[in-house]
Scaffold this motif. Structure first.
Motif, PDB file in Angstrom:
ATOM      1  N   ALA A   1       2.402  29.575   7.427  1.00 30.85           N
ATOM      2  CA  ALA A   1       1.879  29.207   6.109  1.00 30.85           C
ATOM      3  C   ALA A   1       2.737  28.166   5.407  1.00 30.85           C
ATOM      4  O   ALA A   1       2.342  27.621   4.364  1.00 30.85           O
ATOM      5  CB  ALA A   1       1.768  30.458   5.227  1.00 30.85           C
ATOM      6  N   THR A   2       3.926  27.870   5.946  1.00 28.70           N
ATOM      7  CA  THR A   2       4.816  26.889   5.327  1.00 28.70           C
ATOM      8  C   THR A   2       4.232  25.490   5.496  1.00 28.70           C
ATOM      9  O   THR A   2       3.896  25.087   6.614  1.00 28.70           O
ATOM     10  CB  THR A   2       6.224  26.947   5.970  1.00 28.70           C
ATOM     11  OG1 THR A   2       6.739  28.272   5.857  1.00 28.70           O
ATOM     12  CG2 THR A   2       7.161  25.975   5.294  1.00 28.70           C
ATOM     13  N   ASP A   3       4.114  24.757   4.380  1.00 31.75           N
ATOM     14  CA  ASP A   3       3.544  23.402   4.492  1.00 31.75           C
ATOM     15  C   ASP A   3       4.564  22.444   5.100  1.00 31.75           C
ATOM     16  O   ASP A   3       5.745  22.778   5.271  1.00 31.75           O
ATOM     17  CB  ASP A   3       3.057  22.907   3.135  1.00 31.75           C
ATOM     18  CG  ASP A   3       4.164  22.805   2.101  1.00 31.75           C
ATOM     19  OD1 ASP A   3       5.309  22.498   2.481  1.00 31.75           O
ATOM     20  OD2 ASP A   3       3.894  23.046   0.911  1.00 31.75           O
ATOM     21  N   ALA A   4       4.120  21.257   5.429  1.00 40.67           N
ATOM     22  CA  ALA A   4       4.941  20.296   6.171  1.00 40.67           C
ATOM     23  C   ALA A   4       6.197  19.900   5.406  1.00 40.67           C
ATOM     24  O   ALA A   4       7.280  19.757   5.984  1.00 40.67           O
ATOM     25  CB  ALA A   4       4.115  19.058   6.516  1.00 40.67           C
ATOM     26  N   GLU A   5       6.051  19.691   4.102  1.00 39.25           N
ATOM     27  CA  GLU A   5       7.209  19.267   3.303  1.00 39.25           C
ATOM     28  C   GLU A   5       8.291  20.339   3.281  1.00 39.25           C
ATOM     29  O   GLU A   5       9.467  20.048   3.503  1.00 39.25           O
ATOM     30  CB  GLU A   5       6.764  18.940   1.884  1.00 39.25           C
ATOM     31  CG  GLU A   5       7.893  18.427   1.003  1.00 39.25           C
ATOM     32  CD  GLU A   5       7.429  18.074  -0.403  1.00 39.25           C
ATOM     33  OE1 GLU A   5       8.282  17.715  -1.227  1.00 39.25           O
ATOM     34  OE2 GLU A   5       6.202  18.159  -0.661  1.00 39.25           O
ATOM     35  N   PHE A   6       7.891  21.593   3.042  1.00 37.50           N
ATOM     36  CA  PHE A   6       8.871  22.672   3.023  1.00 37.50           C
ATOM     37  C   PHE A   6       9.438  22.935   4.413  1.00 37.50           C
ATOM     38  O   PHE A   6      10.597  23.324   4.556  1.00 37.50           O
ATOM     39  CB  PHE A   6       8.236  23.950   2.458  1.00 37.50           C
ATOM     40  CG  PHE A   6       8.235  24.005   0.959  1.00 37.50           C
ATOM     41  CD1 PHE A   6       9.396  24.309   0.258  1.00 37.50           C
ATOM     42  CD2 PHE A   6       7.076  23.734   0.242  1.00 37.50           C
ATOM     43  CE1 PHE A   6       9.399  24.352  -1.128  1.00 37.50           C
ATOM     44  CE2 PHE A   6       7.072  23.772  -1.147  1.00 37.50           C
ATOM     45  CZ  PHE A   6       8.241  24.084  -1.835  1.00 37.50           C
ATOM     46  N   ARG A   7       8.642  22.698   5.437  1.00 37.72           N
ATOM     47  CA  ARG A   7       9.133  22.885   6.803  1.00 37.72           C
ATOM     48  C   ARG A   7      10.242  21.878   7.117  1.00 37.72           C
ATOM     49  O   ARG A   7      11.249  22.221   7.737  1.00 37.72           O
ATOM     50  CB  ARG A   7       7.975  22.766   7.795  1.00 37.72           C
ATOM     51  CG  ARG A   7       8.350  23.223   9.222  1.00 37.72           C
ATOM     52  CD  ARG A   7       7.133  23.074  10.153  1.00 37.72           C
ATOM     53  NE  ARG A   7       6.007  23.872   9.656  1.00 37.72           N
ATOM     54  CZ  ARG A   7       5.866  25.168   9.902  1.00 37.72           C
ATOM     55  NH1 ARG A   7       6.768  25.801  10.628  1.00 37.72           N
ATOM     56  NH2 ARG A   7       4.822  25.819   9.418  1.00 37.72           N
ATOM     57  N   ASP A   8      10.048  20.626   6.680  1.00 35.90           N
ATOM     58  CA  ASP A   8      11.086  19.614   6.898  1.00 35.90           C
ATOM     59  C   ASP A   8      12.367  19.996   6.169  1.00 35.90           C
ATOM     60  O   ASP A   8      13.477  19.835   6.702  1.00 35.90           O
ATOM     61  CB  ASP A   8      10.598  18.246   6.419  1.00 35.90           C
ATOM     62  CG  ASP A   8       9.505  17.673   7.311  1.00 35.90           C
ATOM     63  OD1 ASP A   8       9.393  18.133   8.462  1.00 35.90           O
ATOM     64  OD2 ASP A   8       8.759  16.780   6.839  1.00 35.90           O
ATOM     65  N   LEU A   9      12.225  20.477   4.938  1.00 38.51           N
ATOM     66  CA  LEU A   9      13.404  20.916   4.191  1.00 38.51           C
ATOM     67  C   LEU A   9      14.074  22.106   4.877  1.00 38.51           C
ATOM     68  O   LEU A   9      15.308  22.218   4.889  1.00 38.51           O
ATOM     69  CB  LEU A   9      13.007  21.287   2.761  1.00 38.51           C
ATOM     70  CG  LEU A   9      12.557  20.139   1.854  1.00 38.51           C
ATOM     71  CD1 LEU A   9      12.056  20.688   0.517  1.00 38.51           C
ATOM     72  CD2 LEU A   9      13.702  19.150   1.632  1.00 38.51           C
TER      73      LEU A   9
END
Length: 255
Positions: A71-79
């Protein structure tokens, strides 16, 4: 793979730090207060490293959880990837710091040293380099809060030192400087000419524990100042000792 640390020992250190902190707040005996203050000053950096290491472990777990969560979106995944890499680096750095702190202490680590720096091959340039090196140790000692007492010096013809001997006193001096002994070679554009030629010079440095040797040196200098003749046997011993390594177990050993 991160370094493995003995959790039971870490828990014991943290518990001892807490007990000592509580005791020093209620201690009325001056001697006991000094003992506790010294113990806490030794435990403080270790406990801080343990806390940072455990926090980094928690950060790593959290970051890996975000990465694994679909459920983690791409932006938060990169962080989360960045946080994971930073946590791994912090874990390894703090683990090494803790392991070093857990090593058995050298009984001489808290002593001061006599630092001897001699210009080697290179003529005037070697003397200038010896002067630069001595100033480097002076600045390092100032950063550590140590005191530097100049015992003797022999200046070079264009500056610097042919030989300089100083006593460095303070907490943990020997622990930091005991591996500094040896010959150092440097290549640089010399200060003694303007043609840009690369010059090679050497110098020797000999930090060793100060004890009876320091007292003998001071006694000899005081005797010279009042006009007395120096002790020839002490001078012969000093000359024989210069430039050679004595056994490490010998009192006042050169390194």
């Amino acid at each position: 793979m991160s370094l493995q640390l003995p959790q039971d020992r870490l828990d014991a250190i943290v518990a001892r730090h807490g007990a000592a902190s509580a005791e020093i707040n209620t201690a009325t005996d001056a001697v006991r207060t000094v003992e506790l203050a010294k113990e806490l000053s030794e435990l403080d950096p270790v406990v801080a490293a343990i806390a940072a290491w455990r926090q980094a472990l928690a950060n790593l777990t959290e970051a890996e959880g975000l990465i694994a969560d679909p459920a983690t979106d791409a932006e938060f995944r990169d962080l989360a990837y960045e946080e994971r890499d930073a946590a791994r680096t912090e874990i390894d750095a703090r683990a090494r710091e803790i392991l070093i702190a857990l090593l058995p202490k050298d009984a001489a680590d808290e002593r001061g040293v006599i630092l001897e720096i001699r210009a080697g091959t290179g003529g005037d340039e070697a003397s200038l380099f010896a002067g630069d090196l001595f100033r480097m140790y002076q600045r390092y000692a100032a950063q550590k809060g140590w005191s530097v007492d100049l015992l003797s010096e022999s200046e070079g013809t264009v500056g610097g030192f042919k030989e300089v001997i100083a006593e460095i006193s303070g907490r943990g001096v020997y622990a930091k400087l005991k591996y500094e002994s040896g010959v150092h070679r440097v290549q640089r554009v010399p200060d003694t000419e303007t043609s840009g030629r690369i010059h090679t010079s050497q110098r020797q440095r000999h930090p060793h524990r100060h004890d009876a040797r320091r007292r003998r040196r001071r006694a000899a200098r005081q005797q010279d100042r009042i006009g007395g003749a120096p002790d020839p046997s002490a001078e012969r011993r000093r000359r024989r000792g210069a430039g050679r390594a004595l056994p490490a177990q010998e009192q006042g050993a050169r390194l």
